[in-house]
Design an enzyme around this catalytic site. Structure first.
Site, PDB file in Angstrom:
ATOM      1  N   ARG A  60       0.822  -1.210   0.000  1.00 51.57           N
ATOM      2  CA  ARG A  60       0.000   0.000   0.000  1.00 51.57           C
ATOM      3  C   ARG A  60       0.857   1.262   0.000  1.00 51.57           C
ATOM      4  NH1 ARG A  60      -3.771   0.757   4.595  1.00 51.57           N
ATOM      5  NH2 ARG A  60      -4.546   2.418   3.265  1.00 51.57           N
ATOM      6  N   HIS A  64       0.345   5.223  -1.707  1.00 52.06           N
ATOM      7  CA  HIS A  64       0.284   6.427  -0.882  1.00 52.06           C
ATOM      8  C   HIS A  64       1.527   7.303  -1.062  1.00 52.06           C
ATOM      9  CE1 HIS A  64      -3.315   5.455   1.725  1.00 52.06           C
ATOM     10  NE2 HIS A  64      -3.142   4.361   1.025  1.00 52.06           N
ATOM     11  N   ASN A  92      -3.979   8.317   5.931  1.00 55.23           N
ATOM     12  CA  ASN A  92      -2.887   7.481   6.434  1.00 55.23           C
ATOM     13  C   ASN A  92      -2.921   7.211   7.932  1.00 55.23           C
ATOM     14  OD1 ASN A  92      -1.968   7.577   3.811  1.00 55.23           O
ATOM     15  ND2 ASN A  92      -0.358   9.079   4.211  1.00 55.23           N
ATOM     16  N   PRO A 161      -7.628   9.607  -1.962  1.00 54.45           N
ATOM     17  CA  PRO A 161      -9.069   9.369  -1.866  1.00 54.45           C
ATOM     18  C   PRO A 161      -9.451   8.734  -0.530  1.00 54.45           C
ATOM     19  CG  PRO A 161      -8.049   7.651  -3.186  1.00 54.45           C
ATOM     20  CD  PRO A 161      -6.960   8.647  -2.876  1.00 54.45           C
ATOM     21  N   HIS A 191      -6.233  -4.711  -3.385  1.00 52.71           N
ATOM     22  CA  HIS A 191      -7.016  -5.136  -2.228  1.00 52.71           C
ATOM     23  C   HIS A 191      -7.292  -6.635  -2.258  1.00 52.71           C
ATOM     24  CE1 HIS A 191      -8.644  -0.787  -1.465  1.00 52.71           C
ATOM     25  NE2 HIS A 191      -7.389  -0.955  -1.102  1.00 52.71           N
TER      26      HIS A 191
END
Length: 331
Positions: A60, A64, A92, A161, A191
């Site tokens: 992830r 980010h 976050n 988002p 995911h």
């Protein structure tokens, strides 16, 4: 073209190269740190043994990091008295984790090749390895990034988002980075592994769009399971599986969306939206096509750069001492 114009063209091309960032290429460390990629993979294997979920958390980090001013390791920087970084941004805080895995990788690389491999490149390699080690595709990564000299909580808040995002918002966001609808849907397949917090789905379960009712797209049996996992007034830091096979990178995520069993609103909306439904169905039926689209999207995501000055950090959490003054001026 006259010889008088040539110097101006050369200067323009040089400026263009600087503005678009480092020149990335495969096997960037083949001479300066030939074992770099194997070191990263070995450390990821160790992390996976310690905690299976950690590799999904590391993956992830690429999303980010890269969306906020390019893939520059800025997401790894701790806050300082003079800089609010990205770790406590809205998307976050209490969500991004496993930074210690990156620390372990960096420590191993520093022992082998001091001050050579950037933290930004570690994120790219480790994200690829997270996918490969859990059964997904493996691909060649382009390397040669520099680490940022600063980070910005505001920049992260402005771009990342929320779990409530719908397909239209996500399409527009990815388009800003020259990522197609196909790229967006495929990359949402990240995911396929990992977990999400109850905090991210409470509105879906109890107050979708302010209606006081659950999201009608939720399959009834799955909704009951989530209600039990995430009751009103319960601990919203409890986690649930993002798909039915959270430790295996496969196309089960898309099969779950087709059956109304997407965990996040931003996931399920990919099937309820006309613009993205076709890709969800295709990937649910053809895992090979999903894998190909995913690795293509990850390479394109990894190409994002800001063109700002950078360095190779010795510690991924802080800028090198000699650059501290520059960091403060740029923040």
């Amino acid at each position: 073209m006259s010889h008088l114009q040539l110097p101006h063209l050369i200067i323009y091309l040089l400026l263009l190269t600087v503005a678009t960032g480092e020149i990335l290429r495969p096997r960037f460390y083949s001479e300066t740190c030939p074992e770099a990629e194997s070191i990263v993979r070995n450390e990821m294997k160790k992390a996976m043994i310690r905690e299976a979920r950690s590799v999904a958390s590391v993956m992830r980090l690429q999303f980010h990091d890269c969306f906020v001013n390019g893939c520059d390791g800025s997401v790894l920087l701790d806050d300082t008295p003079d800089m609010l970084g990205e770790k406590l941004s809205l998307s976050n805080i209490n969500s991004l984790r496993s930074f210690e895995v990156v620390d372990d990788i960096k420590e191993a690389l520093e022992k082998a090749c001091p001050a050579t491999v950037s933290c930004a490149d570690i994120v790219i390699m480790a994200s690829r390895d997270a996918v490969a080690l859990t059964g997904g595709p493996d691909w060649e990564v382009k390397l040669g990034r520099k680490d940022s000299l600063t980070a910005s909580q505001k920049d992260s808040d402005d771009i990342m988002p929320s779990p409530r995002a719908n397909a239209t918002f996500l399409i527009d966001l990815f388009k800003r980075f020259d990522l197609s609808v196909r790229d967006m849907v495929a990359l949402s397949g990240s995911h396929s592994i990992g977990k999400g917090r109850c905090f991210s789905i409470m509105f879906r379960l109890y107050n979708q769009s302010g209606s006081g009712k659950p999201d009608p797209a939720l399959e009834p049996v799955y909704k009951k399971k989530l209600n039990k996992l995430c009751p009103l007034g319960g601990d919203e830091n409890v986690t649930g599986d993002l798909d039915a096979t959270p430790r295996v990178f496969d196309n089960q995520y898309f099969k779950d969306l087709v059956s109304g069993r997407g965990f996040l609103n931003s996931d399920q909306t990919l099937y309820t939206s006309r613009e993205t439904r076709g890709y969800v169905k295709r990937f649910s039926e053809d895992q090979g096509e999903f894998f190909r689209a995913f690795q293509e999207g990850m390479v394109k995501l990894g190409d994002l750069q800001s063109g700002r000055p950078g360095e190779v950090r010795v510690n991924c959490r802080v800028v090198n001492t000699r650059h501290s003054d520059v960091s403060l001026r740029d923040s």
